[in-house]
Design a protein around this motif. Structure first.
Motif, PDB file in Angstrom:
ATOM      1  N   GLY A 155       0.791  -1.222   0.000  1.00 25.12           N
ATOM      2  CA  GLY A 155       0.000   0.000   0.000  1.00 25.12           C
ATOM      3  C   GLY A 155       0.818   1.263   0.000  1.00 25.12           C
ATOM      4  N   THR A 156       1.895   1.274   0.771  1.00 20.34           N
ATOM      5  CA  THR A 156       2.698   2.494   0.893  1.00 20.34           C
ATOM      6  C   THR A 156       3.922   2.505  -0.012  1.00 20.34           C
ATOM      7  OG1 THR A 156       3.981   1.560   2.741  1.00 20.34           O
ATOM      8  CG2 THR A 156       1.971   2.769   3.291  1.00 20.34           C
ATOM      9  N   GLY A 157       4.325   1.321  -0.504  1.00 16.74           N
ATOM     10  CA  GLY A 157       5.511   1.234  -1.347  1.00 16.74           C
ATOM     11  C   GLY A 157       5.364   1.914  -2.689  1.00 16.74           C
ATOM     12  N   VAL A 158       4.122   2.227  -3.087  1.00 15.69           N
ATOM     13  CA  VAL A 158       3.914   2.909  -4.368  1.00 15.69           C
ATOM     14  C   VAL A 158       4.519   4.304  -4.372  1.00 15.69           C
ATOM     15  CG1 VAL A 158       1.841   1.605  -4.948  1.00 15.69           C
ATOM     16  CG2 VAL A 158       1.637   3.708  -3.611  1.00 15.69           C
ATOM     17  N   TRP A 159       4.840   4.847  -3.184  1.00 15.40           N
ATOM     18  CA  TRP A 159       5.417   6.184  -3.105  1.00 15.40           C
ATOM     19  C   TRP A 159       6.943   6.149  -3.171  1.00 15.40           C
ATOM     20  CZ3 TRP A 159       1.803   9.381  -4.182  1.00 15.40           C
ATOM     21  CH2 TRP A 159       0.492   9.140  -3.752  1.00 15.40           C
ATOM     22  N   LEU A 160       7.536   4.987  -3.113  1.00 15.76           N
ATOM     23  CA  LEU A 160       8.967   4.881  -3.379  1.00 15.76           C
ATOM     24  C   LEU A 160       9.187   5.229  -4.852  1.00 15.76           C
ATOM     25  CD1 LEU A 160       9.662   1.528  -1.512  1.00 15.76           C
ATOM     26  CD2 LEU A 160      10.487   3.788  -0.806  1.00 15.76           C
ATOM     27  N   GLU A 161      10.076   6.154  -5.123  1.00 14.78           N
ATOM     28  CA  GLU A 161      10.214   6.657  -6.496  1.00 14.78           C
ATOM     29  C   GLU A 161      10.449   5.554  -7.526  1.00 14.78           C
ATOM     30  OE1 GLU A 161      11.890   8.028 -10.144  1.00 14.78           O
ATOM     31  OE2 GLU A 161      12.966   6.862  -8.627  1.00 14.78           O
ATOM     32  N   PRO A 162      11.327   4.562  -7.286  1.00 13.78           N
ATOM     33  CA  PRO A 162      11.503   3.507  -8.280  1.00 13.78           C
ATOM     34  C   PRO A 162      10.226   2.726  -8.554  1.00 13.78           C
ATOM     35  CG  PRO A 162      13.327   3.511  -6.734  1.00 13.78           C
ATOM     36  CD  PRO A 162      12.285   4.431  -6.165  1.00 13.78           C
ATOM     37  N   VAL A 163       9.444   2.459  -7.512  1.00  7.70           N
ATOM     38  CA  VAL A 163       8.181   1.742  -7.702  1.00  7.70           C
ATOM     39  C   VAL A 163       7.166   2.638  -8.409  1.00  7.70           C
ATOM     40  CG1 VAL A 163       6.273   0.588  -6.526  1.00  7.70           C
ATOM     41  CG2 VAL A 163       8.610   0.293  -5.686  1.00  7.70           C
ATOM     42  N   VAL A 193      22.583  -4.238  -5.534  1.00  4.19           N
ATOM     43  CA  VAL A 193      23.019  -2.846  -5.621  1.00  4.19           C
ATOM     44  C   VAL A 193      24.194  -2.715  -6.588  1.00  4.19           C
ATOM     45  CG1 VAL A 193      24.115  -0.980  -4.321  1.00  4.19           C
ATOM     46  CG2 VAL A 193      22.143  -2.173  -3.363  1.00  4.19           C
ATOM     47  N   THR A 194      25.119  -3.675  -6.546  1.00  4.23           N
ATOM     48  CA  THR A 194      26.253  -3.658  -7.464  1.00  4.23           C
ATOM     49  C   THR A 194      25.791  -3.747  -8.911  1.00  4.23           C
ATOM     50  OG1 THR A 194      27.677  -4.701  -5.802  1.00  4.23           O
ATOM     51  CG2 THR A 194      28.404  -4.819  -8.089  1.00  4.23           C
ATOM     52  N   ALA A 195      24.835  -4.631  -9.183  1.00  2.00           N
ATOM     53  CA  ALA A 195      24.335  -4.802 -10.549  1.00  2.00           C
ATOM     54  C   ALA A 195      23.738  -3.512 -11.095  1.00  2.00           C
ATOM     55  CB  ALA A 195      23.301  -5.929 -10.586  1.00  2.00           C
ATOM     56  N   VAL A 196      22.967  -2.802 -10.268  1.00  2.00           N
ATOM     57  CA  VAL A 196      22.339  -1.570 -10.737  1.00  2.00           C
ATOM     58  C   VAL A 196      23.375  -0.463 -10.905  1.00  2.00           C
ATOM     59  CG1 VAL A 196      20.483   0.072 -10.325  1.00  2.00           C
ATOM     60  CG2 VAL A 196      20.237  -2.270  -9.533  1.00  2.00           C
ATOM     61  N   LEU A 197      24.364  -0.431 -10.019  1.00  2.00           N
ATOM     62  CA  LEU A 197      25.388   0.609 -10.098  1.00  2.00           C
ATOM     63  C   LEU A 197      26.237   0.487 -11.355  1.00  2.00           C
ATOM     64  CD1 LEU A 197      26.716   0.870  -6.421  1.00  2.00           C
ATOM     65  CD2 LEU A 197      25.576   2.672  -7.709  1.00  2.00           C
ATOM     66  N   ILE A 198      26.645  -0.724 -11.719  1.00  2.00           N
ATOM     67  CA  ILE A 198      27.613  -0.888 -12.805  1.00  2.00           C
ATOM     68  C   ILE A 198      26.968  -1.021 -14.172  1.00  2.00           C
ATOM     69  CG2 ILE A 198      29.222  -1.982 -11.217  1.00  2.00           C
ATOM     70  CD1 ILE A 198      28.596  -4.657 -12.553  1.00  2.00           C
ATOM     71  N   SER A 199      25.656  -1.132 -14.233  1.00  2.00           N
ATOM     72  CA  SER A 199      24.991  -1.177 -15.529  1.00  2.00           C
ATOM     73  C   SER A 199      25.273   0.110 -16.296  1.00  2.00           C
ATOM     74  CB  SER A 199      23.482  -1.343 -15.336  1.00  2.00           C
ATOM     75  OG  SER A 199      22.811  -1.321 -16.580  1.00  2.00           O
ATOM     76  N   PRO A 200      25.497   0.043 -17.613  1.00  2.06           N
ATOM     77  CA  PRO A 200      25.774   1.266 -18.387  1.00  2.06           C
ATOM     78  C   PRO A 200      24.689   2.320 -18.236  1.00  2.06           C
ATOM     79  CG  PRO A 200      26.272  -0.680 -19.688  1.00  2.06           C
ATOM     80  CD  PRO A 200      25.601  -1.169 -18.445  1.00  2.06           C
ATOM     81  N   ILE A 201      23.436   1.867 -18.194  1.00  2.00           N
ATOM     82  CA  ILE A 201      22.306   2.761 -17.970  1.00  2.00           C
ATOM     83  C   ILE A 201      21.406   2.124 -16.923  1.00  2.00           C
ATOM     84  CG2 ILE A 201      20.243   3.831 -18.925  1.00  2.00           C
ATOM     85  CD1 ILE A 201      22.614   5.161 -20.064  1.00  2.00           C
ATOM     86  N   SER A 202      21.137   2.828 -15.843  1.00  2.00           N
ATOM     87  CA  SER A 202      20.170   2.368 -14.836  1.00  2.00           C
ATOM     88  C   SER A 202      19.181   3.498 -14.599  1.00  2.00           C
ATOM     89  CB  SER A 202      20.879   1.994 -13.520  1.00  2.00           C
ATOM     90  OG  SER A 202      21.616   0.808 -13.656  1.00  2.00           O
ATOM     91  N   TRP A 203      18.029   3.387 -15.231  1.00  2.00           N
ATOM     92  CA  TRP A 203      17.001   4.397 -15.002  1.00  2.00           C
ATOM     93  C   TRP A 203      16.520   4.306 -13.558  1.00  2.00           C
ATOM     94  CZ3 TRP A 203      18.336   7.073 -18.726  1.00  2.00           C
ATOM     95  CH2 TRP A 203      18.390   6.637 -20.044  1.00  2.00           C
ATOM     96  N   HIS A 244      13.772   3.725 -12.259  1.00  2.00           N
ATOM     97  CA  HIS A 244      12.870   2.611 -11.928  1.00  2.00           C
ATOM     98  C   HIS A 244      13.598   1.277 -11.822  1.00  2.00           C
ATOM     99  CE1 HIS A 244      12.982   1.953 -16.296  1.00  2.00           C
ATOM    100  NE2 HIS A 244      12.570   3.200 -16.459  1.00  2.00           N
ATOM    101  N   HIS A 245      14.845   1.200 -12.254  1.00  2.00           N
ATOM    102  CA  HIS A 245      15.615  -0.028 -12.071  1.00  2.00           C
ATOM    103  C   HIS A 245      15.972  -0.263 -10.605  1.00  2.00           C
ATOM    104  CE1 HIS A 245      17.166   0.239 -16.519  1.00  2.00           C
ATOM    105  NE2 HIS A 245      15.893  -0.106 -16.421  1.00  2.00           N
ATOM    106  N   TRP A 246      15.832   0.776  -9.778  1.00  2.00           N
ATOM    107  CA  TRP A 246      16.217   0.671  -8.373  1.00  2.00           C
ATOM    108  C   TRP A 246      15.090   0.125  -7.487  1.00  2.00           C
ATOM    109  CZ3 TRP A 246      20.895   1.628  -5.935  1.00  2.00           C
ATOM    110  CH2 TRP A 246      21.922   2.126  -6.753  1.00  2.00           C
ATOM    111  N   VAL A 247      14.199  -0.701  -8.047  1.00  2.00           N
ATOM    112  CA  VAL A 247      13.170  -1.339  -7.216  1.00  2.00           C
ATOM    113  C   VAL A 247      13.789  -2.264  -6.170  1.00  2.00           C
ATOM    114  CG1 VAL A 247      11.306  -1.180  -8.911  1.00  2.00           C
ATOM    115  CG2 VAL A 247      12.849  -3.167  -8.935  1.00  2.00           C
ATOM    116  N   TRP A 248      15.092  -2.552  -6.311  1.00  2.00           N
ATOM    117  CA  TRP A 248      15.786  -3.330  -5.290  1.00  2.00           C
ATOM    118  C   TRP A 248      15.866  -2.588  -3.970  1.00  2.00           C
ATOM    119  CZ3 TRP A 248      16.726  -8.329  -5.471  1.00  2.00           C
ATOM    120  CH2 TRP A 248      16.734  -8.965  -6.714  1.00  2.00           C
ATOM    121  N   CYS A 249      15.414  -1.330  -3.966  1.00  2.00           N
ATOM    122  CA  CYS A 249      15.339  -0.611  -2.688  1.00  2.00           C
ATOM    123  C   CYS A 249      14.395  -1.307  -1.709  1.00  2.00           C
ATOM    124  CB  CYS A 249      14.887   0.833  -2.912  1.00  2.00           C
ATOM    125  SG  CYS A 249      13.190   1.039  -3.517  1.00  2.00           S
TER     126      CYS A 249
END
Length: 465
Positions: free
Chosen positions: A162-170, A332-342, A344-349
């Motif tokens: 219910g509240t996770g929709v306000w996390l920017e990546p989500v 976190v490492t995978a998202v950091l080292i990707s050439p492009i991480s928009w 919304h790719h940070w849903v691993w938060c």
């Protein structure tokens, strides 16, 4: 001890139990949410449900006035249509932004069912599916961390959904109709399965076949000693390639020999939408082509991040929630080292925040004389970072993104900064833990996930259970 940790306590070499029939497993899985709701304390469950419902209603209002485009969903639908109609998959351009296809042919084949429905229906269906996936991601995150206790997990899942929709990546995943939650759930489901399961690694291989970045988790499995699971992931990934080559030979040839290496198809490196290291370095150096500097930064973080993840996962005898720390560091490492991480790719938060919340809960339950605030501060700062939408609030117009001062770049690169801080905190967490004097040694190869609910911890921190 959690379910994941229980499953990893099996002595190596012990025969696997015969799996239950598929019908029984499906019946158990489908009935699990109902059982969880029945076991949950009634008043907290009703309170959490009311909070979640109010939050979702508020989100629906904001979504309506924000005119959500779900533009990526339209690209996926166009890719599926190109497969059905035999059109040039990587020659298509969709929407007013002329967006191209950027995923492997295997992904386009999976998008074919989206062509069966009109766009208005898809907008609703994809949104509801993503909310369901958010709930599943919350459940898998709680399972990975081993917290809270079972009868409270349904309440936690409802609150996060219910509240996770306000996390920017989500929020951005829902706004664009993205598939990030699908990939995260595939990966986390695989990683929370018992190491002895023969099929462990298949879901990671499928995720890598859809989008290449999840392949890093196969490397994580290999480096942490789960060779068979890593091999299964690799074979599955090769299978997705062969399937694409068989059904879409021209598209497969084009993707792997040309389009994969054309970064201009994905987007501009320097814009604030890109929250990978490459974007942060480009903005810091005031250049649209960070080149070798971004590459070196990615290599350093890849080696350090995977090293921390592997050391955490292999520290189960002295580190509580060792596997959770390892998985989150790898993510976190995978998202950091990707050439492009928009963004919304940070849903691993979501699993990262669940892990930090667990550490904060343990910390808060300690006696006042020895209680510290470090993990509560880390959780609060991380939560604020992912709720802040700071990159959008500080977003400059056009080329001005390359003229920002270092201080003004902090809000535009908040996710890379948060990711690096998390890896540093994990390194300190692993280094600070020392084997207790006289602690029983684990059997060779035994993985206990850190036993966060050991007898000692139950005595010292009963409120954390």
């Amino acid at each position: 001890m959690t379910a994941v940790q229980d499953e990893r306590d099996a002595v190596p070499g012990a025969p696997d139990e015969a799996p239950a029939p598929l019908s029984d497993r499906l019946r158990t899985a489908l009935g699990a949410p109902v059982r969880a709701l029945r076991e949950a304390p009634r008043r907290p469950l009703l309170t959490a449900s009311a909070v979640a419902l109010f939050s979702l209603l508020a989100y629906a209002v904001v979504r309506h006035f924000a005119h959500t485009s779900m533009v990526d969903m339209l690209v996926y639908r166009a890719e599926g249509a190109a497969v059905v109609n035999g059109e040039d998959l990587y020659g298509l351009r969709v929407t007013q932004w002329d967006l191209p296809a950027t995923y492997p042919p295997f992904a386009a084949m999976l998008f074919v069912p989206t062509t069966w429905f009109p766009v208005p229906f898809l907008r609703v269906a994809v949104t509801l599916c993503n909310l369901g996936l958010l709930a599943l991601l919350a459940h898998l995150s709680f399972k990975l961390v081993g917290w809270p206790r079972r009868d409270l997990r349904a309440i936690g899942v409802i609150l996060v959904t219910g509240t996770g929709v306000w996390l920017e990546p989500v929020y951005t995943t829902l706004r664009y109709g993205q598939i990030n939650l699908v990939l995260a759930c595939l990966i986390l489901w695989d990683l929370t399965r018992p190491d002895g399961r023969r099929g462990k690694g298949i879901a990671i291989g499928i995720a890598a076949g859809i989008k290449l970045t999840p392949g890093l988790f196969a490397v994580y499995l290999l480096l942490t000693g789960r060779v068979r699971a890593a091999f299964v992931a690799g074979v599955t990934f090769v299978g997705t390639f062969l399937l694409g080559a068989l059904l879409l030979p021209d598209a497969t040839w084009g993707f792997w020999t040309k389009y994969l290496y054309d970064s201009s198809r994905v987007g501009k490196t320097e814009i604030v939408d890109n929250q990978a290291l490459s974007g942060a370095v480009a903005r810091l150096l005031h250049t649209a082509e960070p080149g070798m500097a971004a590459t070196l930064a990615a290599v350093v973080v890849a080696v350090a991040g995977l090293g921390i993840a592997v050391r955490a996962a292999r520290s189960s005898r002295r580190l509580s929630r060792s596997e959770a720390w390892g998985v989150c560091c790898a993510a976190v490492t995978a998202v950091l080292i990707s050439p492009i991480s928009w963004t919304h790719h940070w849903v691993w938060c979501v699993p990262v925040l669940v892990l930090l919340a667990r550490e904060a809960a343990v910390e808060r339950a300690r006696p006042a004389a020895v209680r510290k605030v470090r993990w509560r501060a880390a959780f609060g700062a991380t939560l604020v970072a992912f709720l802040s939408f700071s990159m959008w609030l500080a977003k400059p117009k056009g080329a001005l993104v390359l003229e920002l001062s270092p201080l003004h770049q902090i809000p535009t690169s908040v996710y890379p900064l948060a990711g690096i801080c998390f890896l540093l905190a994990a390194a300190l967490r692993v280094r600070a833990r020392r084997p207790a004097a006289g602690a029983p040694a684990a059997l060779p190869g035994q993985r206990d996930g850190g036993r966060p609910d050991s007898a000692k911890e139950r005595q010292q921190a009963p409120a954390a259970r």
